[in-house]
Design an enzyme around this catalytic site. Structure first.
Site, PDB file in Angstrom:
ATOM      1  N   ASP A  15       0.883  -1.173   0.000  1.00  0.00           N
ATOM      2  CA  ASP A  15       0.000   0.000   0.000  1.00  0.00           C
ATOM      3  C   ASP A  15       0.915   1.216   0.000  1.00  0.00           C
ATOM      4  O   ASP A  15       1.698   1.415   0.928  1.00  0.00           O
ATOM      5  CB  ASP A  15      -0.880   0.010   1.250  1.00  0.00           C
ATOM      6  CG  ASP A  15      -1.946  -1.082   1.213  1.00  0.00           C
ATOM      7  OD1 ASP A  15      -2.394  -1.427   0.114  1.00  0.00           O
ATOM      8  OD2 ASP A  15      -2.311  -1.582   2.295  1.00  0.00           O
ATOM      9  N   ASP A  33     -13.818  -3.443  -2.252  1.00  0.00           N
ATOM     10  CA  ASP A  33     -13.698  -3.242  -0.807  1.00  0.00           C
ATOM     11  C   ASP A  33     -15.092  -3.414  -0.220  1.00  0.00           C
ATOM     12  O   ASP A  33     -16.003  -2.642  -0.548  1.00  0.00           O
ATOM     13  CB  ASP A  33     -13.174  -1.832  -0.501  1.00  0.00           C
ATOM     14  CG  ASP A  33     -11.742  -1.636  -0.985  1.00  0.00           C
ATOM     15  OD1 ASP A  33     -11.036  -2.645  -1.166  1.00  0.00           O
ATOM     16  OD2 ASP A  33     -11.333  -0.477  -1.185  1.00  0.00           O
TER      17      ASP A  33
END
Lengths: 261, 207
Positions: free
Chosen positions: A14, A133
């Site tokens: 990330d 998500d």
């Protein structure tokens, strides 16, 4: 499973502003290092793929950092997926040109689902990963699992059902689904196995489980379910589990993995 | 030596270019038939749909590739590039392949998920024992696949793998080479094959 295929372990970076970070449930970011360096280390220690997500590109309304992608890709000879802030076919083309093998799209796919087809037609379905998500919602009337799709790193609820959206993404040309459980992400308490199974059983393309990895046993559990691949970030970055060590555990549990690697 | 990569506007050549650069080889990317004819080593990378190879026929590249092969130029097809070396594919029934190997490619007939995405072990066939492309690559090595169609196991297949069914992973006949998997994405094993390919071309050029 003895069909010759192995389950994939994917190391995720990330990235924000050119550095790898790790948060808990998508917030409270701490620095974990240089993307190119970490990608190389993970590949050397046995990661089957590397995913790089620019987690603030969409919320900052800026393009992904091409030079970081290029630098990371230059020494990487395993599959490399890049996502975050991809809004158009041109954005995707620039990332492929910088060395990405697959593009992960999330917000743009919800806002403009035809982008899935556009990229698939130009670069092939194998190059299109739709990232979802999802946050658990109240169970459906028939007892099946319900989860809502969120955007922009978990900041915006969409009203879309995760399972239905995964099916639509497949029908529009997605080659894989990257399913992140927002409830589990960063907790290190394990993957959301029931949600992963619900999505994986609803589509005929590979599903990558993400969010919640804490121990090797968590990977065993999610692979005993229906996950085709599992992704983790923090447990690898901070050296808690070497990928090779993790794979040895999986092999002992009867799960086929790429070992030696 | 310069490796000539054939561009047929069917996706991404960057990863293949990058792998050759890592091995210290120059690449040139072209869709000009004359440049293909002059190549010392030809690579047809492949991602995407079989129908995209139609462009090779209409642009004159196909004829140039056939000429180069006849002249002994080493030619490597990757993924769809390997499938193109067969007669065709049910993915695009009206598009003809080079028919360098018998049979055609078909979609996986399996209950498993398609596309097949992941790392599989490859096993040499009896005729693959002396494969030049696989020189130094251990039998049972893992390589990375991503595809929905597969080629049959026929004469010229040097290695196979399985995903619900057994199919061609590597083909090799004389100066013709093909891999269903992506050597540029298969770690050290794949880099070894690409280096072998360069060395085969370099040995020929040095003669």
């Amino acid at each position: 499973m003895s069909n010759g295929s192995t389950r994939r372990i994917i190391a995720c970076l990330d990235v924000t502003h050119g550095r790898v970070v790790k948060g808990v449930q998508f917030v409270d970011l701490i620095d974990a290092g240089d993307p190119a360096e970490l990608a190389r280390l993970h590949a050397e220690s046995g990661a089957d793929e590397i995913v790089l997500l620019d987690i603030t590109a969409t919320s900052d309304a800026r393009p992904i950092l091409i030079d970081v992608v290029r630098r990371t890709a230059s020494q990487l000879f395993v599959p490399f997926t890049v996502g975050g802030g991809v809004r158009s076919l041109d954005d995707a083309a620039a990332l492929f040109d910088a060395g990405a093998d697959k593009i992960s799209i999330n917000s743009a796919a919800i806002k403009n689902p035809s982008i899935i087809t556009d990229i698939a037609l130009r670069f092939g379905s194998q190059a299109v990963v739709v990232a979802i998500d999802a946050k658990r919602a109240a169970t459906n009337a028939d007892g099946s699992i319900a989860a809502e799709v969120y955007l922009a790193g978990g900041r915006i609820a969409t009203g879309h059902d995760a399972v239905a959206w995964a099916r639509e993404a497949e029908s529009r040309g997605a080659g894989e689904i990257l399913l992140t459980s927002m409830d589990c992400d960063g907790t290190r308490n394990g993957f959301d196995c029931p949600l992963t199974a619900a999505v994986a059983n609803a589509v005929n393309i590979p599903v990558i489980a993400s969010g919640g990895a804490g121990t090797p046993q968590h990977f065993v559990e999610v692979f005993d379910g229906a996950a085709d691949a599992a992704l983790a970030a923090s447990i690898f970055h901070f050296g808690i589990h070497d990928v090779r060590e993790l794979k040895a555990t999986l092999q002992r549990a009867g799960i086929p993995v790429r070992l030696p690697c | 030596m310069t490796v000539t990569l054939i561009d047929y506007r069917a996706g991404n050549l960057a990863s293949v270019r990058k792998a050759f650069a890592f091995l210290g080889r120059q690449t040139v990317t072209t869709e000009d038939p004359d440049q293909v004819r002059r190549a010392k080593a030809l690579v047809l990378p492949g991602v995407g749909h079989f129908s995209t190879t139609e462009r090779l026929a209409t642009s004159g590249v196909r004829a140039a590739v056939e000429e180069a092969i006849a002249n002994g130029v080493p030619f490597l097809g990757i993924c769809v590039g390997m499938q193109w070396q067969f007669g065709g594919s049910t993915e695009a029934p009206d598009t003809a392949g080079l028919a360098l190997f018998e049979g055609s490619c078909e979609r996986f007939q399996t209950d498993l998920k398609v596309p097949h995405v992941g790392w599989n072990r490859i096993t040499r066939t009896a005729e693959g024992a002396e494969s030049r492309l696989l020189r130094g690559v251990e039998d049972g090595s893992f390589v990375y696949f991503t595809h929905s169609y597969r080629a049959p196991v026929v004469k010229g297949v040097a290695a196979v793998t399985s995903y619900g069914e057994t199919f061609a992973a590597v083909v090799e006949r004389g100066n013709i080479f093909g891999t269903q998997f992506h050597p540029e994405k298969s770690g050290d094993n794949g880099l070894r094959m690409l280096r072998n390919f360069c060395e085969i071309a370099e040995e020929r050029s040095a003669r």
